[in-house]
Each structure stands twice: as structure tokens, then as C-alpha cells.
Design a protein around this motif. Sequence first.
Motif, PDB file in Angstrom:
ATOM      1  N   ALA A  65      -8.376 -24.811  11.399  1.00  0.00           N
ATOM      2  CA  ALA A  65      -8.620 -24.849   9.961  1.00  0.00           C
ATOM      3  C   ALA A  65      -7.284 -24.922   9.233  1.00  0.00           C
ATOM      4  O   ALA A  65      -6.318 -24.247   9.603  1.00  0.00           O
ATOM      5  N   THR A  66      -7.211 -25.761   8.213  1.00  0.00           N
ATOM      6  CA  THR A  66      -5.977 -25.882   7.447  1.00  0.00           C
ATOM      7  C   THR A  66      -5.756 -24.624   6.619  1.00  0.00           C
ATOM      8  O   THR A  66      -6.651 -23.778   6.467  1.00  0.00           O
ATOM      9  N   ARG A  67      -4.573 -24.515   6.055  1.00  0.00           N
ATOM     10  CA  ARG A  67      -4.274 -23.367   5.196  1.00  0.00           C
ATOM     11  C   ARG A  67      -5.212 -23.346   3.996  1.00  0.00           C
ATOM     12  O   ARG A  67      -5.697 -22.283   3.589  1.00  0.00           O
ATOM     13  N   SER A  68      -5.467 -24.509   3.414  1.00  0.00           N
ATOM     14  CA  SER A  68      -6.360 -24.588   2.256  1.00  0.00           C
ATOM     15  C   SER A  68      -7.790 -24.211   2.611  1.00  0.00           C
ATOM     16  O   SER A  68      -8.455 -23.464   1.881  1.00  0.00           O
ATOM     17  N   GLU A  69      -8.291 -24.718   3.745  1.00  0.00           N
ATOM     18  CA  GLU A  69      -9.658 -24.402   4.178  1.00  0.00           C
ATOM     19  C   GLU A  69      -9.810 -22.910   4.475  1.00  0.00           C
ATOM     20  O   GLU A  69     -10.822 -22.290   4.136  1.00  0.00           O
ATOM     21  N   THR A  70      -8.780 -22.343   5.100  1.00  0.00           N
ATOM     22  CA  THR A  70      -8.815 -20.917   5.420  1.00  0.00           C
ATOM     23  C   THR A  70      -8.813 -20.074   4.154  1.00  0.00           C
ATOM     24  O   THR A  70      -9.599 -19.128   4.014  1.00  0.00           O
ATOM     25  N   ALA A  71      -7.930 -20.416   3.208  1.00  0.00           N
ATOM     26  CA  ALA A  71      -7.859 -19.672   1.954  1.00  0.00           C
ATOM     27  C   ALA A  71      -9.161 -19.778   1.175  1.00  0.00           C
ATOM     28  O   ALA A  71      -9.632 -18.797   0.585  1.00  0.00           O
ATOM     29  N   THR A  72      -9.773 -20.962   1.175  1.00  0.00           N
ATOM     30  CA  THR A  72     -11.038 -21.144   0.456  1.00  0.00           C
ATOM     31  C   THR A  72     -12.135 -20.272   1.049  1.00  0.00           C
ATOM     32  O   THR A  72     -12.909 -19.632   0.328  1.00  0.00           O
ATOM     33  N   LEU A  73     -12.210 -20.229   2.390  1.00  0.00           N
ATOM     34  CA  LEU A  73     -13.195 -19.362   3.046  1.00  0.00           C
ATOM     35  C   LEU A  73     -12.943 -17.896   2.721  1.00  0.00           C
ATOM     36  O   LEU A  73     -13.850 -17.179   2.268  1.00  0.00           O
ATOM     37  N   LEU A  74     -11.712 -17.423   2.937  1.00  0.00           N
ATOM     38  CA  LEU A  74     -11.413 -16.014   2.746  1.00  0.00           C
ATOM     39  C   LEU A  74     -11.493 -15.595   1.271  1.00  0.00           C
ATOM     40  O   LEU A  74     -11.906 -14.472   0.962  1.00  0.00           O
ATOM     41  N   ASN A  75     -11.109 -16.482   0.364  1.00  0.00           N
ATOM     42  CA  ASN A  75     -11.221 -16.171  -1.064  1.00  0.00           C
ATOM     43  C   ASN A  75     -12.671 -15.962  -1.483  1.00  0.00           C
ATOM     44  O   ASN A  75     -12.950 -15.220  -2.423  1.00  0.00           O
ATOM     45  N   PHE A 133      -4.190 -20.054  12.428  1.00  0.00           N
ATOM     46  CA  PHE A 133      -4.801 -21.123  11.639  1.00  0.00           C
ATOM     47  C   PHE A 133      -3.695 -22.015  11.090  1.00  0.00           C
ATOM     48  O   PHE A 133      -2.505 -21.720  11.224  1.00  0.00           O
ATOM     49  N   GLY A 134      -4.090 -23.120  10.450  1.00  0.00           N
ATOM     50  CA  GLY A 134      -3.133 -23.989   9.786  1.00  0.00           C
ATOM     51  C   GLY A 134      -2.659 -25.154  10.630  1.00  0.00           C
ATOM     52  O   GLY A 134      -2.621 -25.091  11.852  1.00  0.00           O
ATOM     53  N   LYS A 135      -2.285 -26.227   9.946  1.00  0.00           N
ATOM     54  CA  LYS A 135      -1.651 -27.357  10.608  1.00  0.00           C
ATOM     55  C   LYS A 135      -0.233 -26.968  11.006  1.00  0.00           C
ATOM     56  O   LYS A 135       0.313 -25.978  10.541  1.00  0.00           O
ATOM     57  N   ASP A 136       0.353 -27.769  11.866  1.00  0.00           N
ATOM     58  CA  ASP A 136       1.747 -27.547  12.233  1.00  0.00           C
ATOM     59  C   ASP A 136       2.621 -27.567  10.983  1.00  0.00           C
ATOM     60  O   ASP A 136       2.481 -28.436  10.114  1.00  0.00           O
ATOM     61  N   LYS A 137       3.506 -26.600  10.870  1.00  0.00           N
ATOM     62  CA  LYS A 137       4.495 -26.474   9.797  1.00  0.00           C
ATOM     63  C   LYS A 137       3.888 -26.198   8.418  1.00  0.00           C
ATOM     64  O   LYS A 137       4.575 -26.343   7.406  1.00  0.00           O
ATOM     65  N   GLU A 138       2.623 -25.771   8.351  1.00  0.00           N
ATOM     66  CA  GLU A 138       2.059 -25.425   7.051  1.00  0.00           C
ATOM     67  C   GLU A 138       2.585 -24.089   6.532  1.00  0.00           C
ATOM     68  O   GLU A 138       2.593 -23.858   5.325  1.00  0.00           O
ATOM     69  N   CYS A 139       2.985 -23.206   7.429  1.00  0.00           N
ATOM     70  CA  CYS A 139       3.482 -21.896   7.012  1.00  0.00           C
ATOM     71  C   CYS A 139       4.931 -21.648   7.421  1.00  0.00           C
ATOM     72  O   CYS A 139       5.481 -20.591   7.127  1.00  0.00           O
ATOM     73  N   SER A 140       5.519 -22.588   8.111  1.00  0.00           N
ATOM     74  CA  SER A 140       6.912 -22.452   8.551  1.00  0.00           C
ATOM     75  C   SER A 140       7.466 -23.826   8.885  1.00  0.00           C
ATOM     76  O   SER A 140       6.719 -24.732   9.251  1.00  0.00           O
ATOM     77  N   ASP A 141       8.762 -23.959   8.750  1.00  0.00           N
ATOM     78  CA  ASP A 141       9.412 -25.216   9.138  1.00  0.00           C
ATOM     79  C   ASP A 141       9.579 -25.330  10.643  1.00  0.00           C
ATOM     80  O   ASP A 141       9.942 -26.388  11.147  1.00  0.00           O
ATOM     81  N   GLU A 142       9.332 -24.234  11.355  1.00  0.00           N
ATOM     82  CA  GLU A 142       9.493 -24.222  12.802  1.00  0.00           C
ATOM     83  C   GLU A 142       8.181 -24.564  13.496  1.00  0.00           C
ATOM     84  O   GLU A 142       7.156 -23.912  13.258  1.00  0.00           O
ATOM     85  N   LEU A 143       8.206 -25.556  14.339  1.00  0.00           N
ATOM     86  CA  LEU A 143       7.011 -26.019  15.033  1.00  0.00           C
ATOM     87  C   LEU A 143       6.444 -24.967  15.972  1.00  0.00           C
ATOM     88  O   LEU A 143       5.249 -24.949  16.259  1.00  0.00           O
ATOM     89  N   ARG A 144       7.280 -24.055  16.438  1.00  0.00           N
ATOM     90  CA  ARG A 144       6.826 -23.041  17.394  1.00  0.00           C
ATOM     91  C   ARG A 144       6.013 -21.931  16.731  1.00  0.00           C
ATOM     92  O   ARG A 144       5.409 -21.102  17.404  1.00  0.00           O
ATOM     93  N   LEU A 145       5.981 -21.904  15.393  1.00  0.00           N
ATOM     94  CA  LEU A 145       5.294 -20.840  14.666  1.00  0.00           C
ATOM     95  C   LEU A 145       3.989 -21.330  14.054  1.00  0.00           C
ATOM     96  O   LEU A 145       3.855 -22.496  13.704  1.00  0.00           O
ATOM     97  N   SER A 146       3.029 -20.427  13.930  1.00  0.00           N
ATOM     98  CA  SER A 146       1.726 -20.748  13.352  1.00  0.00           C
ATOM     99  C   SER A 146       1.395 -19.762  12.232  1.00  0.00           C
ATOM    100  O   SER A 146       1.841 -18.606  12.246  1.00  0.00           O
ATOM    101  N   CYS A 147       0.611 -20.214  11.257  1.00  0.00           N
ATOM    102  CA  CYS A 147       0.041 -19.297  10.274  1.00  0.00           C
ATOM    103  C   CYS A 147      -0.787 -18.249  11.020  1.00  0.00           C
ATOM    104  O   CYS A 147      -1.434 -18.559  12.026  1.00  0.00           O
TER     105      CYS A 147
END
Length: 250
Positions: A65-75, A133-147
Amino acid sequence: MKATKTLSAFVVIVSSFTANATFISGDYTLENGKEVALQGLEWMPLTYSQSYSRLYVEADDWRYATRSETATLLNSLWGGVYLGFSNDNFIGASWFINYFGGLGMDTSFGLNRVDLKLNNSTWDNYDVSQFFFGKDKECSDELRLSCIGEAASADGFYRSLATKNIHTGYKGYMQARTPLGYFDSRSGVDAGLNNDNRVRGKSNSSSMLGSLLVRQPTIVEVPEPGSLGLLMVSLFGLLVRRVMSTPKTV
């Protein structure tokens, strides 16, 4: 060596342990009348990906789930007034735990929660789940990290607990014997307080961590009325033909 990435095989393995594998889609309404924003998507319970790192679970027909989709669900689930643990968040957080699964295995209280329900002198039926959750680099510039997101609920809490009003920033205390739910603006919810989200390495894994995965619901095609009518006529014609051609016995 590149890590194996195959969600299809993973889903088959997990489903083999689940007689009636169920995914989350359609329309849901919370007890307070709010509609759960599934956004026309089908969501996989976190229990199916529990304890697997993000390096192992990747997409075929499923995706994160993208950051936007996740936020919409949780909101659509959080109370909209308090950030963190609050009675206002209890209904939505309980819905999330009930449908997506409570993953938290107790390590700090020493009770070894086989039933995923913690009870002690402070908490009553406390469950918590974390999720990638989230696409690659949606929450960090580092590819090794995830939301990373988090939700929790408890049927009761028996001591004062600090909580923060998102509109005023005032930090107050919840009183004893109240059910609580937990959503945080840096753990998936978009409360307008922070532009960033907590992150975790994709190689991380734990019993209280799963993956928030979605896909487009499978659509079963139904024949058009005209086609269905022609099919019925054809079948009736074959039936009559068979009856007429069957030899009569005297």
C-alpha cells in the motif's frame, strides 16, 4: 546474493495453513458511524506476512500500500482528536486489530502471549501490530528503508497515560479503567503534524511485524442478459432434441 522475492509462492504457503483464507474488501462501517476507507482495494491481513522481512515479500498481483493509501485507511479509523493512545481511537484501532490481526507477542511482560492477548495489572487485552508499507523511497531517500506503521488497542488500561491533543498540542492524561486505541502521525496516519514517517530497514523481521499489502479485487464476469438468454435457449433445445431422439420402450 539477491534475496528471493516471490509473493505468489508466499501466499500459497500461508493459505495452506488457513482453511478459509479471507482478505479485506468491500464496505465496512465502524460503530461510531464512520466508513472504513478501503478505497476499492482488497487488503491482506498482516497475519499472512507476519515475521517475514520486506526483502522476502514483494509483489506479483499484490503490492505494498502506498503512503497515501495507508494514510487514507488509517485516517478513517483514528479518532481525529487525539494523537497516540486515546479512548477516541479505540473503535478504529480495535477494528484494525480485529481484521488485520494483532501480531504483538509479549517480550517485556514475560507472559508469552500464545493467544495474542496480554492481561496484567496495567493492561487488559492489549494487542499491537506494526507493518511495512509505502513505495520505495516514499519515506526515506535510502532504498534499504521502508515506511513503518503501527496500531494498537486495549480493552482497558488501569493507570494514567499521557496523550496529546493534535489541535492544541496540549498533553493530558487518560484516567484509569478506559479502553484505548493507538494511532500516531508518524506511524501511518496523516494528522497534519509531521511531513515525515518512521522508517525501518527492509531486512528487519519480528513476530509483531507484517506487510500492508493490497491488490485490485478479482472481478467475476457475469454473462450479459442477452448472452445468458441465448445460452438458456440453446440448452433447452439440446434437452428437447435428446428427449425426441431417445427410443421409446413398450
